[in-house]
Design an enzyme around this catalytic site. Structure first.
Site, PDB file in Angstrom:
ATOM      1  N   GLU A 156      -3.435   7.723  -3.838  1.00  0.00           N
ATOM      2  CA  GLU A 156      -3.730   6.277  -2.852  1.00  0.00           C
ATOM      3  C   GLU A 156      -3.198   5.152  -4.202  1.00  0.00           C
ATOM      4  O   GLU A 156      -4.176   5.074  -4.923  1.00  0.00           O
ATOM      5  CB  GLU A 156      -5.039   6.085  -2.334  1.00  0.00           C
ATOM      6  CG  GLU A 156      -4.912   4.859  -1.315  1.00  0.00           C
ATOM      7  CD  GLU A 156      -6.310   4.771  -0.655  1.00  0.00           C
ATOM      8  OE1 GLU A 156      -6.295   4.303   0.328  1.00  0.00           O
ATOM      9  OE2 GLU A 156      -7.304   5.194  -1.226  1.00  0.00           O
ATOM     10  N   TYR A 215       0.870  -1.229  -0.094  1.00  0.00           N
ATOM     11  CA  TYR A 215       0.138  -0.197   0.002  1.00  0.00           C
ATOM     12  C   TYR A 215       0.970   1.354   0.041  1.00  0.00           C
ATOM     13  O   TYR A 215       1.816   1.322   0.561  1.00  0.00           O
ATOM     14  CB  TYR A 215      -1.038   0.119   1.120  1.00  0.00           C
ATOM     15  CG  TYR A 215      -1.802   1.126   1.323  1.00  0.00           C
ATOM     16  CD1 TYR A 215      -2.807   1.231   0.920  1.00  0.00           C
ATOM     17  CD2 TYR A 215      -1.251   2.278   2.076  1.00  0.00           C
ATOM     18  CE1 TYR A 215      -3.788   2.465   1.190  1.00  0.00           C
ATOM     19  CE2 TYR A 215      -2.003   3.572   2.149  1.00  0.00           C
ATOM     20  CZ  TYR A 215      -3.318   3.787   1.869  1.00  0.00           C
ATOM     21  OH  TYR A 215      -3.996   4.732   1.704  1.00  0.00           O
TER      22      TYR A 215
END
Length: 423
Positions: A234, A146
């Site tokens: 993101e 991530y």
């Protein structure tokens, strides 16, 4: 999502309704995944090859000429949980992300997606219409990470937030294993240094042959973030894939609406079909409007006071029907339009106007209230609390109007009256 990583556990239960509205308040532009991928590629950030289509026929042609057989088709809807969602209708397709092995299959899935509403946990029962799909090559990850660039209030500047645990809900990771998340402050002007980027990639556990590739991605993500006035970039997941590449497999980009004047090209990518029609209309008049599910319409100036108003109504047993902040520069016409937005919800049984006149003058609000009450033939109870600049003039205008407008000085007293009127 990202803000909750920094604030998990701090919100009081009594604030939940107000916080929910504030988090939805539209300050950021979100764009579709296929557009995000295009922007990433413009900055040299590697992604799986992908292309969008806006019709089933176009999806067939894209798949036919793609140059690969194993593809993924993704519904382009601005909501999380697309893979676990379902499309509307009794025979609606289950899942907004599907594996594709032929152009004919791509066409069939596109027919079931485009023009239909995808319902996920984030969209609610109403769902959001799918106007396009994205076809992407299938790449097999060997490990998923991530990575995100965002503004960190605690640090007072931008930061790289990353985790070795990618491909899953980052909020769950933050809750269950906070130590799995790495936060790296970034110098706003200098950007992310190669040394720091490499160090972060090593901490995350990238293969030695991929450390420089991951570091290069981190650096380029920040450049995109700064150049385009982004509020978040993101990447979930950022993956090491078979063949030794590091790719951004999925992307969510948000941009600061205050920067629209210098980011015209980015803001032309907005898809208003993904936003509530009432919120889009409100923005034309400089109003911040969010539809809720209660029976008390609210008109307030200032986000903080609006949140407090929702709380006080809830504490008195009421349920707000909306979050509406008219700001500090609203005109009487804008106030009238605010009333039209509130009254478009047939479930509204009373309206509570709570104004603190600082920049916003109470007499301007009063003029708007009276104009709306007359022109809209208002029949439901209207409770008003006006305090501050031009308060006396405002109360005089209301009194002389002869309208059935119930004025109060105390916030709790006024909120209680609004709740009783709605019930």
């Amino acid at each position: 999502m990202l803000s909750s990583i920094r604030t998990a556990g701090r919100a009081r239960v009594s604030k939940s309704l107000a916080i929910n509205a504030a988090q939805q308040q539209r300050r950021n532009l979100s764009i579709h995944e296929y557009l995000s991928m295009n922007l990433l590629n413009d900055y040299g950030v590697p992604t799986p090859k992908s292309k969008a289509a806006h019709s089933a026929k176009e999806a067939y042609e894209v798949a036919k000429n793609f140059g690969a057989d194993k593809l993924v088709i993704k519904a382009q809807v601005l909501a999380g949980g697309r893979g676990k969602g379902h499309f509307d209708g009794p025979n609606g397709l289950k899942g907004g992300v599907q594996m594709v092995d032929s152009p004919e299959q791509a066409q069939k899935f596109a027919e079931q997606m485009i023009g239909h509403k995808l319902i996920t946990k984030q969209t609610g029962a109403a769902g959001r219409v799918c106007n396009a799909i994205m076809l992407a090559e299938r790449r097999k990850p060997t490990h998923e990470y991530y990575a995100a660039i965002l503004n960190d209030r605690g640090l007072g500047g931008p930061a790289l937030v990353a985790s070795r645990q990618g491909g899953m809900n980052i909020e769950d990771v933050a809750r269950d294993d906070p130590s799995a998340i790495i936060t790296v402050p970034i110098d706003f002007d200098a950007g992310l240094s190669k040394e720091l980027a490499v160090e972060t990639a090593k901490k995350l556990g990238f293969e030695p042959s991929n450390v420089d590739k991951a570091a290069d991605i981190f650096i380029k993500l920040y450049k995109l973030f700064k150049d385009k006035d982004a509020t978040q970039i993101e990447i979930n997941p950022l993956a090491e894939v078979e063949g030794g590449e590091v790719l951004c497999m999925d992307a969510k980009l948000g941009f600061d609406e205050n920067a629209e004047f210098r980011q015209e090209a980015v803001f032309k990518l907005r898809d208003t079909t993904q936003e509530a029609a009432s919120e889009v209309e409100a923005a034309k008049y400089g109003l911040n409007f969010i539809q809720l599910e209660g029976s008390i319409g609210c008109l307030v100036n200032g986000a903080g006071l609006a949140m407090a108003t929702l709380d006080v109504l809830s504490l008195n047993g009421g349920k707000p029907a909306n979050f509406l902040d008219v700001g500090g520069g609203a005109t009487a016409e804008a106030v009238k339009r605010a009333f039209e937005l509130i009254l478009s919800d047939k479930g509204v049984k009373s309206i509570f106007v709570n104004i603190f006149g600082g920049i916003m003058r109470c007499d301007v609000i009063a003029e708007g209230i009276i104009l709306a009450a007359k022109e809209l033939d208002l029949t439901i109870p209207l409770i008003v609390r006006l305090q501050g600049t031009k308060e006396a003039e405002a109360k005089k205008l209301i009194k002389e109007s002869g309208m059935k407008i119930f004025a109060y000085d105390g916030l709790d007293e006024a909120a209680s009256a609004a709740v009783k009127a709605a019930n």
